[in-house]
Design a protein around this motif. Sequence first.
Motif, PDB file in Angstrom:
ATOM      1  N   LEU A 103       1.724   6.834  -6.713  1.00  0.00           N
ATOM      2  CA  LEU A 103       0.674   7.810  -7.027  1.00  0.00           C
ATOM      3  C   LEU A 103       1.220   9.223  -6.844  1.00  0.00           C
ATOM      4  O   LEU A 103       1.057  10.099  -7.694  1.00  0.00           O
TER       5      LEU A 103
ATOM      6  N   LEU B  85      -5.289  -0.941  -0.384  1.00  0.00           N
ATOM      7  CA  LEU B  85      -4.340  -1.162  -1.480  1.00  0.00           C
ATOM      8  C   LEU B  85      -5.070  -1.227  -2.812  1.00  0.00           C
ATOM      9  O   LEU B  85      -4.663  -0.584  -3.791  1.00  0.00           O
ATOM     10  N   VAL B  86      -6.166  -1.955  -2.850  1.00  0.00           N
ATOM     11  CA  VAL B  86      -6.941  -2.066  -4.088  1.00  0.00           C
ATOM     12  C   VAL B  86      -7.456  -0.697  -4.520  1.00  0.00           C
ATOM     13  O   VAL B  86      -7.363  -0.325  -5.693  1.00  0.00           O
TER      14      VAL B  86
ATOM     15  N   LEU C  79       0.832  -1.202   0.000  1.00  0.00           N
ATOM     16  CA  LEU C  79       0.000   0.000   0.000  1.00  0.00           C
ATOM     17  C   LEU C  79       0.867   1.253   0.000  1.00  0.00           C
ATOM     18  O   LEU C  79       0.635   2.184  -0.774  1.00  0.00           O
TER      19      LEU C  79
ATOM     20  N   ASN D 250      -5.860   7.464 -12.943  1.00  0.00           N
ATOM     21  CA  ASN D 250      -5.006   8.590 -13.311  1.00  0.00           C
ATOM     22  C   ASN D 250      -4.258   8.336 -14.612  1.00  0.00           C
ATOM     23  O   ASN D 250      -3.944   9.273 -15.333  1.00  0.00           O
ATOM     24  N   PHE D 251      -3.994   7.063 -14.892  1.00  0.00           N
ATOM     25  CA  PHE D 251      -3.321   6.741 -16.142  1.00  0.00           C
ATOM     26  C   PHE D 251      -4.273   6.779 -17.317  1.00  0.00           C
ATOM     27  O   PHE D 251      -3.913   7.222 -18.392  1.00  0.00           O
ATOM     28  N   SER D 252      -5.497   6.294 -17.099  1.00  0.00           N
ATOM     29  CA  SER D 252      -6.318   5.980 -18.263  1.00  0.00           C
ATOM     30  C   SER D 252      -7.476   6.945 -18.484  1.00  0.00           C
ATOM     31  O   SER D 252      -8.047   6.955 -19.561  1.00  0.00           O
TER      32      SER D 252
ATOM     33  N   THR E  27      -6.221   2.241  -3.829  1.00  0.00           N
ATOM     34  CA  THR E  27      -5.112   3.090  -4.285  1.00  0.00           C
ATOM     35  C   THR E  27      -4.660   2.672  -5.677  1.00  0.00           C
ATOM     36  O   THR E  27      -4.395   3.513  -6.544  1.00  0.00           O
ATOM     37  N   GLN E  28      -4.605   1.354  -5.907  1.00  0.00           N
ATOM     38  CA  GLN E  28      -4.225   0.841  -7.215  1.00  0.00           C
ATOM     39  C   GLN E  28      -5.221   1.281  -8.287  1.00  0.00           C
ATOM     40  O   GLN E  28      -4.828   1.675  -9.382  1.00  0.00           O
ATOM     41  N   LYS E  29      -6.508   1.252  -7.928  1.00  0.00           N
ATOM     42  CA  LYS E  29      -7.527   1.653  -8.904  1.00  0.00           C
ATOM     43  C   LYS E  29      -7.437   3.152  -9.192  1.00  0.00           C
ATOM     44  O   LYS E  29      -7.685   3.588 -10.310  1.00  0.00           O
ATOM     45  N   ARG E  30      -7.066   3.906  -8.173  1.00  0.00           N
ATOM     46  CA  ARG E  30      -6.894   5.343  -8.383  1.00  0.00           C
ATOM     47  C   ARG E  30      -5.725   5.599  -9.326  1.00  0.00           C
ATOM     48  O   ARG E  30      -5.815   6.443 -10.226  1.00  0.00           O
ATOM     49  N   LEU E  31      -4.645   4.857  -9.132  1.00  0.00           N
ATOM     50  CA  LEU E  31      -3.480   4.949 -10.016  1.00  0.00           C
ATOM     51  C   LEU E  31      -3.899   4.648 -11.458  1.00  0.00           C
ATOM     52  O   LEU E  31      -3.556   5.379 -12.391  1.00  0.00           O
ATOM     53  N   ILE E  32      -4.678   3.596 -11.619  1.00  0.00           N
ATOM     54  CA  ILE E  32      -5.163   3.213 -12.943  1.00  0.00           C
ATOM     55  C   ILE E  32      -6.011   4.314 -13.557  1.00  0.00           C
ATOM     56  O   ILE E  32      -5.850   4.665 -14.717  1.00  0.00           O
TER      57      ILE E  32
END
Lengths: 208, 208
Positions: free
Chosen positions: A155, B148-149, A148, B158-160, B151-156
């Motif tokens: 990020l 964690l999930v 995390l 921001n990319f897409s 945050t990962q989805k937020r990262l995604i």
Amino acid sequence: MLLLLNLIPTKNASMKIKPLLDYIRKYVDLTQEEEAILTSKVIFRKYLKGQYILQHGDVCKYQCFVISGCTKTFFLDDEGQEHIILFSVEDWWTSDMGSFITQTPADLNVQCIENTELIMFPIETTEELYDKIPKLERFFRKIIERGLVATQKRLIRNFSLSAKDRYLYFKNQYPDIEQRIPQYMLASYLGITKEFLSKIKSQLLLED
Amino acid sequence: MLLLLNLIPTKNASMKIKPLLDYIRKYVDLTQEEEAILTSKVIFRKYLKGQYILQHGDVCKYQCFVISGCTKTFFLDDEGQEHIILFSVEDWWTSDMGSFITQTPADLNVQCIENTELIMFPIETTEELYDKIPKLERFFRKIIERGLVATQKRLIRNFSLSAKDRYLYFKNQYPDIEQRIPQYMLASYLGITKEFLSKIKSQLLLED
DNA sequence: AAAACATGTTAATCTAGTTTAACATTCAGT
DNA sequence: ACTGAATGTTAAACTAGATTAACATGTTTT
């Protein structure tokens, strides 16, 4: 002869699992019995370059520890563009955690970009393993905490660093990975086009 | 009279902790004794709008559950620009996990943007709590997995997603939060300037 | 009520990163 | 050795979003 050797699973397994046990030992101390239980509950598996460990739409059944090789975790956006969110090499983890914990279809794909050896933790035995070995639950709590934090920092880097600085950070942080992957995959990981990464690299060459 | 009431900590605490116990119940079942132990190990605290729960450079000593109010978690980049990475409202968590788990100076700041009531888990009692109540370690593992999930989805995203689509996602996902925060903070959270957010909003008004 | 400050809007100019497309290079398969 | 596919480079035109600055509104403080 080779076939015969494959019929001795415990010896085989006890050799293959060493990298994982060494890794776990950094966080918690397992007894020999606990290590044996763990070894009996995980799956060893090899994939060839190009093979998928997880495909978008399938439910993620495993959390995987990489013994050797390299995988990319990516998703496809609405335009079919590939976005790589993680490279996993030796001593790293890979899965679609979102799909794994909710047992719903995965958004992510995990594909091998080298021949890859994995230790897989199946969803069916995970809870049982936590109950039998509470130290393993502690271990996973700790590595997920670290995961995390790493994701949060990524990020932050994406918000506050330029493409050039994100590239330099990657180069500095994972100097060996850059050599193992094609540039266009690194560009995708950095969130830029391969052309722009190429431009950044030639600019850096001019700078010194 | 008010002073007298404050001398009855258990009753006070048992009322204030209810939102947390309700929240924990979604993940694990605690016995009454376990709930009592938990209650005795956490700290209730109120902050005023503008006050800092954690400041960059200090070591993060607490993981905080928000009972009421709203906080922003942010960092300052090299140019002194503020980047908001999280808003925490009722039933959310806040801390600098990186600082908390390594007990090193925090990169992040946590500031109240409303008067805010918190339940704080101090670092000194956390491990003890996990040992006494293994179900709490399971609880934290689960919420950190979810963190964690997310945050990962937020990262995604921001990319897409484009800035406009990120704004629409936020609006849709957290419709009430938009009303509670100034636009320039939302812009910072979305990773865009306040002027561009303003442009996006006027474009959306024209669209229908 | 005025001043001071925080927040929001609009519009012009500017820049980081994208897109497209033409051309190199490397490397695996025959 | 030859071909084709995968990967890499360069450069021109383009776009999403940033920057700057002038003005508007709202809200505390005095």
